[in-house]
Design a protein around this motif. Structure first.
Motif, PDB file in Angstrom:
ATOM      1  N   GLN A 190       0.813  -1.226   0.000  1.00 51.14           N
ATOM      2  CA  GLN A 190       0.000   0.000   0.000  1.00 51.14           C
ATOM      3  C   GLN A 190       0.843   1.272   0.000  1.00 51.14           C
ATOM      4  O   GLN A 190       0.387   2.339   0.410  1.00 51.14           O
ATOM      5  CB  GLN A 190      -0.993  -0.002   1.169  1.00 51.14           C
ATOM      6  N   LYS A 199       0.945   7.015  -0.800  1.00 47.20           N
ATOM      7  CA  LYS A 199      -0.028   5.945  -0.569  1.00 47.20           C
ATOM      8  C   LYS A 199      -0.460   5.330  -1.896  1.00 47.20           C
ATOM      9  O   LYS A 199      -0.490   5.993  -2.930  1.00 47.20           O
ATOM     10  CB  LYS A 199      -1.264   6.498   0.146  1.00 47.20           C
ATOM     11  N   SER A 200      -0.813   4.049  -1.832  1.00 47.91           N
ATOM     12  CA  SER A 200      -1.290   3.364  -3.024  1.00 47.91           C
ATOM     13  C   SER A 200      -2.215   2.246  -2.584  1.00 47.91           C
ATOM     14  O   SER A 200      -2.114   1.735  -1.463  1.00 47.91           O
ATOM     15  CB  SER A 200      -0.105   2.794  -3.813  1.00 47.91           C
ATOM     16  N   GLN A 201      -3.128   1.841  -3.426  1.00 51.18           N
ATOM     17  CA  GLN A 201      -4.010   0.716  -3.098  1.00 51.18           C
ATOM     18  C   GLN A 201      -3.218  -0.571  -2.945  1.00 51.18           C
ATOM     19  O   GLN A 201      -3.559  -1.438  -2.148  1.00 51.18           O
ATOM     20  CB  GLN A 201      -5.091   0.548  -4.177  1.00 51.18           C
ATOM     21  N   ASP A 202      -2.167  -0.710  -3.708  1.00 56.19           N
ATOM     22  CA  ASP A 202      -1.305  -1.883  -3.599  1.00 56.19           C
ATOM     23  C   ASP A 202       0.096  -1.376  -3.283  1.00 56.19           C
ATOM     24  O   ASP A 202       0.322  -0.782  -2.265  1.00 56.19           O
ATOM     25  CB  ASP A 202      -1.366  -2.667  -4.910  1.00 56.19           C
TER      26      ASP A 202
END
Length: 354
Positions: free
Chosen positions: A265, A336-339
């Motif tokens: 994430q 930040k990242s979803q994955d």
């Protein structure tokens, strides 16, 4: 008369001569921790554990790859050993480890003592540059296995770090800065693509003088890999709490190697306009008509090591790295990242990679 070993292809006397020629260079890497001289069955190294609460040994191994083809072509063998050491000690440095000792493996079809001594001299120089002792190795003469004049190299490094100071990447957070340390050109990765582009496709000669390069093309490509041990360890002494991740930029380039240390994430966004890329990369790209993304995931593109740091100590860390002779650049930031993954900004366009 019956056959002997020399007539079969292995010259024991040449091996002895090679050992005598390399002995001085090898012993120049030894400190009081080394308890044996060259020629023993094993290397002896006495650990001083007084500075460590919970010492952890860190090991790494690597080779030089097809960069060796250039050394064969140019008949220049005095720096390829530096590459060999660099590939392993820079790897263990990425976990905060101080190199202790190094071993090498050299295999060839026909042993040439003077050439072997040149190779080992480079290995010894790399060990001195990384404060590692060269405590052993193996020179294997394998008649009929390698082409005349060719050889292969492998290296093995062992280092040490206190368990509480291991750099794992787990502490990387949103807002951390990505600091890139300048490379010395290609280092030891991407040479299969580089040779295909420069010599097979574009038809350049190894001795070619190309505007913008300090040396002829072959010598430019043979520049040894930078060893970052002393500068990074010096910086870690005072700022290890602010250095959350370290990546050695080798095969896979910036894209694949930064991803290796990112927690889930989180993503790294880097901007390819934020550092100076050596002319050699542009020459390779144009020679092979290689797209930007392929260049970034094959070559280091001018950045040989990456530190991911807390922004609160940016000024001090950059200052220390410069004082240690590095050329540091702020090349990106963690977000930040979803994955998890990479966002590469090339010519103003962002390319995302998971």
């Amino acid at each position: 008369m019956g056959l002997n070993y020399k007539e079969s292809g292995v010259d024991i006397d040449a091996g002895k001569k090679a050992v005598n020629l390399m002995k001085k260079d090898v012993e120049a890497t030894h400190g009081p921790e080394v308890l044996n001289s060259l020629g023993g069955f094993g290397g002896l190294f006495q650990l001083d554990l007084g500075k460590y609460e919970k010492p952890v040994l860190v090991s790494g191994t690597d080779g030089v790859g097809t960069k060796l083809k250039l050394a064969f072509k140019l008949d220049k063998h005095d720096s390829i050993g530096i590459d060999l050491v660099a590939m392993s000690v820079n790897d263990i440095l990425a976990q905060g480890a101080k190199p202790l000792f190094f071993l090498d493996y050299l295999a060839t079809g026909k042993l040439e003592p003077e050439k072997t001594a040149q190779i080992v001299r480079g290995i010894a120089l790399g060990c001195q540059e990384s404060s590692a002792a060269l405590i052993g190795g193996e020179t294997a003469e394998m008649a009929g296995f390698y082409k005349d004049g060719e050889y292969d190299l492998a290296g093995f490094a062992v280092g040490i770090v206190d368990r509480s100071k291991i750099i794992t990447g787990q502490n990387i957070k949103e807002g951390n800065l990505i600091i890139g340390l300048a490379s010395n050109g290609l280092h030891s990765n991407g040479f299969t693509l580089a040779r295909a582009a420069l010599f097979n496709k574009a038809g350049y000669d190894y001795q070619e003088k190309i505007p913008g390069l300090e040396n002829n093309l072959g010598e430019e490509l043979l520049k040894p890999t930078r060893i970052y041990v002393k500068s990074v360890l010096s910086t870690l002494e005072d700022y290890y709490l602010s250095i959350n991740g370290i990546a050695h930029i080798t095969g896979g380039g910036l894209i694949e190697n930064i991803i290796r240390i990112l927690p889930e994430q989180l993503a790294a966004e880097i901007d390819s306009s934020k550092w100076e890329q050596q002319k050699i990369f542009k020459i390779i790209q144009e020679a092979g008509k290689i797209d930007d993304f392929e260049m970034l995931r094959t070559f280091n593109m001018g950045i040989g090591m990456v530190l991911i740091i807390d922004p609160s100590d940016k000024k001090e860390i950059m200052s220390e790295l410069k004082a240690q002779g590095e050329s540091p650049y702020q090349i990106g930031e963690i977000e930040k990242s979803q994955d998890y993954g990479m966002k590469i900004k090339i010519a103003g366009e962002i390319i995302e990679m998971g």
